[in-house]
Design an enzyme around this catalytic site. Structure first.
Site, mmCIF file in Angstrom:
data_model
loop_
_atom_site.group_PDB
_atom_site.id
_atom_site.type_symbol
_atom_site.label_atom_id
_atom_site.label_comp_id
_atom_site.label_asym_id
_atom_site.label_seq_id
_atom_site.Cartn_x
_atom_site.Cartn_y
_atom_site.Cartn_z
ATOM 1 N N ARG A 249 -8.910 -3.510 -3.044
ATOM 2 C CA ARG A 249 -8.314 -4.244 -4.179
ATOM 3 C C ARG A 249 -9.292 -4.827 -5.185
ATOM 4 O O ARG A 249 -8.865 -5.491 -6.131
ATOM 5 C CB ARG A 249 -7.396 -5.382 -3.685
ATOM 6 C CG ARG A 249 -6.317 -4.954 -2.703
ATOM 7 C CD ARG A 249 -5.392 -3.929 -3.271
ATOM 8 N NE ARG A 249 -4.217 -3.718 -2.410
ATOM 9 C CZ ARG A 249 -3.457 -2.636 -2.467
ATOM 10 N NH1 ARG A 249 -3.734 -1.658 -3.324
ATOM 11 N NH2 ARG A 249 -2.408 -2.511 -1.679
ATOM 12 N N ASN B 119 -7.558 3.030 -6.677
ATOM 13 C CA ASN B 119 -6.516 2.450 -7.541
ATOM 14 C C ASN B 119 -6.737 0.948 -7.748
ATOM 15 O O ASN B 119 -5.897 0.124 -7.410
ATOM 16 C CB ASN B 119 -5.119 2.743 -6.993
ATOM 17 C CG ASN B 119 -4.912 2.266 -5.565
ATOM 18 O OD1 ASN B 119 -5.874 2.024 -4.835
ATOM 19 N ND2 ASN B 119 -3.670 2.126 -5.161
ATOM 20 N N HIS C 34 -2.596 12.381 -1.942
ATOM 21 C CA HIS C 34 -1.380 11.669 -1.515
ATOM 22 C C HIS C 34 -0.234 12.591 -1.904
ATOM 23 O O HIS C 34 0.044 12.758 -3.091
ATOM 24 C CB HIS C 34 -1.328 10.326 -2.263
ATOM 25 C CG HIS C 34 -0.014 9.615 -2.241
ATOM 26 N ND1 HIS C 34 0.119 8.333 -1.793
ATOM 27 C CD2 HIS C 34 1.219 9.987 -2.662
ATOM 28 C CE1 HIS C 34 1.374 7.949 -1.915
ATOM 29 N NE2 HIS C 34 2.067 8.918 -2.446
ATOM 30 N N HIS D 67 -2.308 10.482 4.790
ATOM 31 C CA HIS D 67 -1.163 9.887 5.503
ATOM 32 C C HIS D 67 0.061 10.793 5.620
ATOM 33 O O HIS D 67 1.100 10.518 5.043
ATOM 34 C CB HIS D 67 -0.766 8.548 4.884
ATOM 35 C CG HIS D 67 -0.706 8.495 3.385
ATOM 36 N ND1 HIS D 67 -0.123 9.477 2.628
ATOM 37 C CD2 HIS D 67 -1.160 7.570 2.513
ATOM 38 C CE1 HIS D 67 -0.212 9.161 1.355
ATOM 39 N NE2 HIS D 67 -0.840 8.007 1.254
ATOM 40 N N ASN E 200 4.519 3.742 1.545
ATOM 41 C CA ASN E 200 4.629 5.047 0.903
ATOM 42 C C ASN E 200 3.489 5.938 1.396
ATOM 43 O O ASN E 200 2.332 5.607 1.153
ATOM 44 C CB ASN E 200 4.532 4.894 -0.618
ATOM 45 C CG ASN E 200 4.879 6.184 -1.336
ATOM 46 O OD1 ASN E 200 5.397 7.118 -0.722
ATOM 47 N ND2 ASN E 200 4.580 6.253 -2.617
ATOM 48 N N ASP F 195 -4.616 3.357 6.034
ATOM 49 C CA ASP F 195 -3.996 3.092 4.729
ATOM 50 C C ASP F 195 -3.803 1.580 4.555
ATOM 51 O O ASP F 195 -2.743 1.112 4.114
ATOM 52 C CB ASP F 195 -2.678 3.840 4.550
ATOM 53 C CG ASP F 195 -2.173 3.794 3.104
ATOM 54 O OD1 ASP F 195 -2.908 3.296 2.221
ATOM 55 O OD2 ASP F 195 -1.046 4.264 2.862
ATOM 56 N N HIS G 249 -1.141 -6.896 0.408
ATOM 57 C CA HIS G 249 -0.361 -7.507 -0.671
ATOM 58 C C HIS G 249 -0.123 -8.970 -0.298
ATOM 59 O O HIS G 249 0.056 -9.288 0.880
ATOM 60 C CB HIS G 249 0.992 -6.815 -0.845
ATOM 61 C CG HIS G 249 0.892 -5.405 -1.337
ATOM 62 N ND1 HIS G 249 0.450 -5.094 -2.610
ATOM 63 C CD2 HIS G 249 1.153 -4.228 -0.730
ATOM 64 C CE1 HIS G 249 0.462 -3.773 -2.759
ATOM 65 N NE2 HIS G 249 0.870 -3.227 -1.633
#
Lengths: 424, 310
Positions: free
Chosen positions: A63, A93, A178, A231, A277, A304, A308
């Protein structure tokens, strides 16, 4: 450092024996080198423990930059160490997106300054993860990324993906994907099946993953370059991968613990810690993943790890972000489920899936205890029974569905470059 | 309070037992009788505060709950998505906690996300009544449907009920399926295969794509609104074809048994899922449903409010 009387398991140097492991100057050493050291030599009693090469998790989200309220490189690295991991691979990301060399340089600098484990960055496939134009993959390679991926997103245009794979081959970077077909998946948030039907939640069909796994198999063949499917969750993906690998296609796949520990039944209370996901699948899919792990079709284990904040996860199911944290539970879950409960693989195979297999994919010098290697070592107590307590996690986030789970087996000490960075 | 009801919340019919459903229906009998009196108001919830919290637009359900609350002498406030702080970025949890801080006793929630009522029920002392959550459940609608069938036919067990239309996206369908099955009815779902996937069979219902085979056997047909304004194009080719394959036209209505009830949760699209004359015909109980909805909601507010404010 001398790690005494443990069961040393290292597939790279073909070892599986009760032995002492010697460390000198941050490297795995000969007995004689340690004897020659002048200062006091630290001795660790590893009786009853597994002495494994430092574990590698090739799929984490730390993050930073951009979302440090969820996790930082520092807190993420501590979580990794507490889970038994000495090397992690960070997904790109972030904000700014890791689609340029300066962001990669920032991540590497930050990791060098604050991380207690090895933090390896990936770069994106496409600019700004938009799936349209190629990111500067050659510059990213020079900046030190170990792979490229649009993780969290998926390049939908097969032509763009084809050129990315061809280009990545030139700079010798594996491509991670992904696998998610946006048209088939739509606004799906949970596995399309019994529970989505019952609860009226938008379904994410298995075919949405399998279509892209198939695409990747075709492109890996066309471009003669390695694509690694992230994944994987469905029986169909396992079947496709098994067939392609038997033909020698450069394709591989990874599994996360939640996709074998839980099924879509877990969504029935609308707990957003069951929302990830790709989504939790059916029991038949779980069974197929277990078989895929047993026969080597799925060769890599990972978390993964997707932190959050509470206030982000504690919202309506549709509105909650996808993902759970996993670094501090994954080894325990896989040991408990794969080795102890279902007996799908033995300890040596589990360690290989966390060490030599990812090291080979990334072409990095890690995942081995051979003489001269970096002294990244994980000590594992395979029989230790423990209870997951999210409030004791090193991660900055708490979004785990495994609170209060009782597991058998965990890392008890993590050593990076000959230094203990975490100890139970 | 009766030992047959111990819930502060009504989240869906899946979690209710047959006995609990029957108890709500029996309680509804008493409140329906209140509606026929000169003075239609009872003091059951006097001094209690009810919040109609409608994050997704609704007119009839909100009005029905509002009137039900007035008749129980509760104080009522209405909050809609546009007037709430949700549009300013406040989370659902914070908005609800603020309402609770104002001592709201009962929260009636309509929300576009499945599970939102359960999310609040787990976090609030107040009663949470689900007034429709996404495509999940709409329990008071199903209860009023059950009440209407029971009122007309005496018994629900053994009846053959056909639910026709967009099942996949319908919370009314799901709540009806759960309730009807618990009370022993036989349920057949009818509609385009894209909107009535076979997966529904695992819930214990029959799925059919041939309406003309289903209608002659049905004791009740419940027609769902075709939400063509929201429907993504790929689910069916168009309204013309829908009417041809699944519309309850005048011609098709002749296939029905004379005592078959025709139901619709409203608002109806005349000429789409149901022909205008059929909607107004003698078999139609559509307006009875509306009247019964008021009594059912009074019963639900009375039962749940009685638990949460004990």
């Amino acid at each position: 450092m001398i790690i005494r009387n443990g069961r040393v398991i290292d597939r790279a140097s073909k070892r599986d024996e009760i032995a002492d492991l010697y460390v000198a100057d941050g490297r795995i050493a000969q007995k004689s080198e340690v004897r020659n050291q002048k200062s006091d030599v630290e001795e660790i009693d590893a009786k009853g423990l597994i002495v494994a090469p430092g574990l590698i998790d090739i799929h984490v989200h730390f993050r930073e930059p951009g979302f440090s309220h969820k996790e930082t490189i520092e807190s993420g690295a501590r979580a990794a160490a507490a889970g038994g991991f000495t090397t992690v691979v960070c997904m790109p990301n972030t904000s700014p997106t890791a689609d340029n060399p300066s962001t990669i340089a920032w991540i590497k600098d930050r990791a060098a300054a604050v991380a207690c484990v090895n933090v390896l960055p990936t770069g994106t496939i496409s600019r700004n993860l938009a799936g349209e134009e190629l990111a500067p993959i050659g510059s990213l390679a020079q900046a030190g990324v170990v792979a490229i991926t649009d993780d969290g997103h998926c390049v939908q245009n097969h032509e763009v993906m084809r050129r990315a794979v061809e280009y990545a081959r030139m700079v010798d970077l594996p491509v991670f994907d992904h696998c998610q077909d946006y048209n088939l998946v739509g606004n799906g948030v949970v596995h399309e099946g019994y529970w989505s039907t019952l609860l009226g939640l938008p379904g994410w069909p298995a075919a949405g993953e399998e279509a892209m796994v198939m695409r990747n198999i075709l492109l890996a063949e066309l471009c003669d370059h390695h694509i690694h499917c992230q994944h994987l969750t469905t029986a169909g993906s396992v079947r496709l991968l098994r067939e392609a690998r038997a033909r020698g296609v450069k394709i591989s796949g990874e599994v996360c613990p939640h996709h074998i520990a839980l099924t879509d039944e877990a969504i029935q209370d609308f707990d957003t810690n069951s929302k990830m996901n790709p989504p939790l699948r059916s029991q038949a899919d779980v069974n197929a993943l277990l078989e895929g792990i047993a026969d080597g079709t799925l060769s890599i284990l990972c978390s993964d790890h997707a932190p959050h904040a509470d206030f982000e996860k504690e919202v309506e199911f549709d509105a909650a972000p996808f993902g759970i944290i996993g670094l501090e539970t994954e080894l325990g879950l896989f040991l408990d489920l794969l080795v102890h409960k279902h007996r799908k693989i033995d300890m040596a195979q589990l360690i290989a899936m966390y060490t030599v297999e990812p090291a080979r994919l990334l072409k990095i010098n890690a995942g081995t205890l051979s003489i001269g290697a970096h002294a990244d070592v994980t000590l594992i107590d395979p029989e230790l029974e423990w209870t997951v307590r999210v409030d004791q996690f090193q991660s900055a986030s708490r979004n785990s569905p495994f609170q209060a789970w009782k597991l058998k087996g965990r890392a008890v000490r993590t050593i990076v470059d000959g230094k203990t960075v975490w100890k139970l | 309070m009766s030992t047959r009801w111990a819930r502060k919340d009504l989240l869906g019919l899946r979690e209710l037992s047959a006995d609990e459903i029957n108890f709500v229906l029996e309680t509804t009998d008493a409140f329906k009788q209140v509606g026929t009196r000169e003075i239609k108001k009872v003091p059951a919830l006097r001094g209690k505060t009810l919040v109609n919290f409608f994050v997704e637009p609704s007119t009839r359900t909100r009005t029905s709950f509002e009137l039900a609350a007035f008749r129980l002498s509760a104080d009522v406030i209405n909050i809609s998505a546009t007037t709430s702080s949700l549009t300013k970025g406040e989370t659902l949890k914070d908005t609800a906690r603020n309402l609770e801080a104002l001592h709201a006793d009962i929260l009636v929630l309509r929300h576009s996300s499945a599970g939102a009522p359960q999310f609040l029920a787990n976090r609030l002392k107040a009663s949470v009544i689900n007034a429709g959550d996404g495509a999940h459940e709409h329990p008071t609608q199903a209860l009023l449907d059950l009440y209407t069938i029971r009122e007309r036919r005496g018994e629900i067990a053994g009846l053959r009920v056909a639910i026709i239309g967009d099942i996949l996206f319908s919370r009314v369908a799901r709540s009806n399926i759960f309730g009807l099955l618990k009370l022993g009815a036989h349920v057949t779902l009818v509609g385009p295969s894209t909107l009535v996937p076979r997966e529904f069979e695992k819930l214990g219902v029959e799925v059919s794509y041939k309406i003309d085979d289903v209608l002659p056997k049905a004791d009740v047909v419940n027609l769902l609104r075709i939400q063509h304004e929201r429907q993504r194009r790929e689910y069916f080719p168009g309204l013309g074809e829908y009417i041809r394959l699944f519309g309850l036209t005048k011609e098709r209505a002749k296939l029905l048994k004379p005592d078959c009830l025709i139901m619709h949760p409203g608002p109806i699209n005349r000429g789409v899922e149901i022909d205008s004359d059929v909607a107004d015909g003698v078999q139609s109980v559509i307006l009875d449903q509306v009247t019964n909805g008021l009594a059912v909601r009074m019963a639900v507010l009375y039962l749940c409010g009685g638990i949460s404010t004990q």
